[in-house]
Design a protein around this motif. Structure first.
Motif, PDB file in Angstrom:
ATOM      1  N   ASP A 307      65.954  40.860 -39.973  1.00  0.00           N
ATOM      2  CA  ASP A 307      67.204  40.895 -39.243  1.00  0.00           C
ATOM      3  C   ASP A 307      67.296  42.199 -38.441  1.00  0.00           C
ATOM      4  N   VAL A 308      67.316  42.097 -37.135  1.00  0.00           N
ATOM      5  CA  VAL A 308      67.413  43.304 -36.320  1.00  0.00           C
ATOM      6  C   VAL A 308      68.600  43.204 -35.364  1.00  0.00           C
ATOM      7  N   VAL A 309      69.093  44.340 -34.923  1.00  0.00           N
ATOM      8  CA  VAL A 309      70.166  44.356 -33.925  1.00  0.00           C
ATOM      9  C   VAL A 309      69.799  45.326 -32.812  1.00  0.00           C
ATOM     10  N   ASP A 310      70.305  45.040 -31.618  1.00  0.00           N
ATOM     11  CA  ASP A 310      70.129  45.955 -30.505  1.00  0.00           C
ATOM     12  C   ASP A 310      71.381  46.810 -30.375  1.00  0.00           C
ATOM     13  N   VAL A 311      71.207  48.099 -30.521  1.00  0.00           N
ATOM     14  CA  VAL A 311      72.319  49.018 -30.310  1.00  0.00           C
ATOM     15  C   VAL A 311      72.261  49.469 -28.848  1.00  0.00           C
ATOM     16  N   VAL A 312      73.359  49.252 -28.126  1.00  0.00           N
ATOM     17  CA  VAL A 312      73.403  49.611 -26.711  1.00  0.00           C
ATOM     18  C   VAL A 312      74.033  50.990 -26.570  1.00  0.00           C
ATOM     19  N   VAL A 313      73.283  51.911 -25.998  1.00  0.00           N
ATOM     20  CA  VAL A 313      73.772  53.271 -25.800  1.00  0.00           C
ATOM     21  C   VAL A 313      73.974  53.492 -24.302  1.00  0.00           C
ATOM     22  N   ALA A 314      75.212  53.732 -23.903  1.00  0.00           N
ATOM     23  CA  ALA A 314      75.475  54.032 -22.491  1.00  0.00           C
ATOM     24  C   ALA A 314      74.867  55.388 -22.183  1.00  0.00           C
TER      25      ALA A 314
END
Lengths: 385, 385
Positions: A307-314
């Motif tokens: 299970d992976v997630v994409d963390v979006v960093v502005a």
């Protein structure tokens, strides 16, 4: 044949290896042979500049002025030269090397080349059983001796393509060396190799190019709206289409029969998908999507096998900001599974997509927020909807 | 309608905005409205937990208990709810809001939805000219109020899809707000919007899934060899295929007609490419490849609009190593254009691909080598050959 033994691993190494071609692959292989304890490693290249640099970098025990000199005492000759000159250089090398010396190459297509090398050797009264084709799944031969890296093949797969003509000794000697430098050896018939490369490299390229071409037409008609709508999925799927057209013309036409077969298979499967969608057989559509999803996860296991997630960093589009994010994660002991950059159309506002295991999602968000970064989580597929 | 003016930018903002739905999009929009100086921002959500979190995070001036309460004094109502409930919520909102209030939504498909909303409003004796469809090209509605970010739409494109029925006021009011929160507004007919989304998002998904499916079959037959051969091109081209099949079934069937049209166009172009390759018309093949390459570079301009190189950094697969590389580049003032991770099949040896401008290639290599990292340069396409 003389041979030296690596007592630690119990692998039989050829005593003397000659590498013809001092590019990334040849240079790396020579350096890896030295490191692995091969008795003598000789390198040559037709370019004097390459010979000089290879010598300065100590890639081999000895630099030879030409092929004949390089292979004179060799137990194994590796032809790390461009595909179109392999048959000719193989002939020169086989004629100049000791009678029992083994030959192999590193070209990316095997079927026609193997037939060519074997028949030329036979026609010249040389033994074709001494040759076995090879294809290392690492790097690129375009970057010269300065890019050579003795660890390039460590853990990489090196495919060998023996035929009915190939002798057992050829496979044994080459395999022994490759295992000695840390590569994983897999054997495959030359034609099967080319079919598989067509399927997982050449077909994806054509699929991507055709997508970009069709979208480009729409873009020419609809202008910047298309650019705005084209998101991460389009970016990923068409990335390879930006490659050099002339280079790919050569690759695709060099493997014509296998590429055509792969294209036909792809077109047939696309038609099945089309027909299911057209007749409202949505279960059938989902079956294909699910099978594809499972296949993709199986074929590219890392970063999707949990299970992976994409963390979006502005991010500001400036040097250094990126480092703040990755350093903070590294210091917190959070492993980054994958990374991608996402730029706004006008280039003014970018984002970094950091893929982490689902279990550390909250910690990753915390760590990044603590650096004053604006972050949120994006679930795969959702951003496309 | 009351309206407040942002004196700095001269943009007309609606005085009172009601946002229905407190997910990432709704929450971010509410927060952005507050920041932009909208007179009053009211937020509601059918989930009490979401209302509570939105209140705690201060996303709006006021949290309302239901739609009717939220829209009672609104000049503009934004329906940031899942697509399948938009028509129903639009009706409730239009019936409860002041007569002149404008309505818009954020659903990702516009054609059927717009027809549905307009006809329901008309059938209920409400004015359909008050509604204009919208689709923000940012984020995802799946991550809840905790992910809300007031800067999410800054520089992002927000597509509006007016029809012959839509009133000028609706477009003006919504555009005014969107520009006020920093978004770029583009107008597009609903059907055209769906066609373009089919072409640059849904078709790439099907193309990728079909590739993964066909390769998966070969993989089942040939085992780990296929995994070894599948390189970066395959990885990129099929990435979206790993997404959730059920989610994508919904997306694709929701846009059935446009997806079918895009698929047919794609299949026709693939046939042209196939036929050129089959009859040996290699010039024609190269023409398509070159046109695709140009289109891709034009459509994804950043990171390919100048000479760039991929620097390959051999990495241990441990936290922290990545940061060493990016920090070193950041400190040297070298901008990273793109980033990708490449893992060996057995996961033991990874590499980081760092894309930098060609002009700083040597400096990047120097900086990374100085950190004790093994680096080399890879040219696009070459690694695939």
């Amino acid at each position: 044949m003389s041979s030296s033994r690596d007592p630690g691993a119990g692998r039989v190494l050829p005593g003397r290896v000659a590498v013809v071609g001092g590019g990334l692959i040849g240079g790396s292989l020579a350096a890896a042979c030295r490191r692995a304890g091969v008795g003598e490693v000789v390198l040559t290249d037709r370019d004097p500049q390459v010979r000089r640099r290879a010598g300065e970098r100590g890639l081999a025990d000895r630099i030879a002025g030409d092929v004949a000199e390089a292979v004179a005492d060799a137990d194994l000759v590796v032809l790390a030269v461009p595909a179109h000159v392999v048959p000719e250089v193989a002939l020169t090398a086989a004629a100049s090397a000791p009678t029992g010396a083994i030959l192999t190459d590193v070209a990316s297509l095997k079927s026609n080349l193997t037939v060519d090398v074997e028949s030329r050797l036979r026609l010249s009264g040389l033994d074709p059983s001494r040759f076995v084709g090879g294809h290392p799944m690492a790097g690129s031969e375009h970057s010269g001796p300065d890019a050579a890296d003795p660890t390039l093949f460590q853990g990489a797969t090196w495919i060998l393509t023996p035929t009915a003509v190939t002798g057992t000794a050829a496979v044994q000697v080459v395999s022994g060396l490759l295992r000695g430098i840390g590569a994983r050896v897999l054997a495959l018939a030359p034609q099967r190799h080319d079919e598989l490369v067509a399927l997982v490299s050449h077909l994806p390229h054509l699929a991507a190019s055709t997508l970009a071409d069709v979208a480009g037409e729409a873009s020419a008609a609809a202008g910047e709206v298309v650019l705005a709508i084209a998101g991460g999925g389009f970016r990923d799927t068409t990335r390879v289409a930006a490659s050099d057209a002339a280079l790919w013309r050569g690759i695709l036409t060099g493997n014509r029969a296998a590429v055509l077969a792969a294209l036909e298979r792809y077109r047939d499967r696309l038609s099945e998908v089309h027909d299911a969608l057209a007749r409202g057989d949505d279960d059938r559509l989902e079956t294909v999507l699910a099978r594809a999803s499972e296949a993709r996860r199986r074929m590219v296991p890392k970063a999707t096998d949990e299970d992976v997630v994409d963390v979006v960093v502005a991010l500001d589009d400036r040097p250094g900001t990126l480092a703040v994010a990755t350093t903070a994660l590294g210091e917190a002991g959070i492993n980054v599974e994958d990374l991608a950059m996402r730029h706004a159309v006008d280039g003014q506002r970018g984002a970094l997509l950091v893929r982490v295991a689902g279990g550390v999602r909250e910690r990753a968000l915390q760590v990044l927020s603590a650096q004053g970064l604006a972050v949120h989580v994006e679930s795969e597929g959702a951003a496309e909807s």
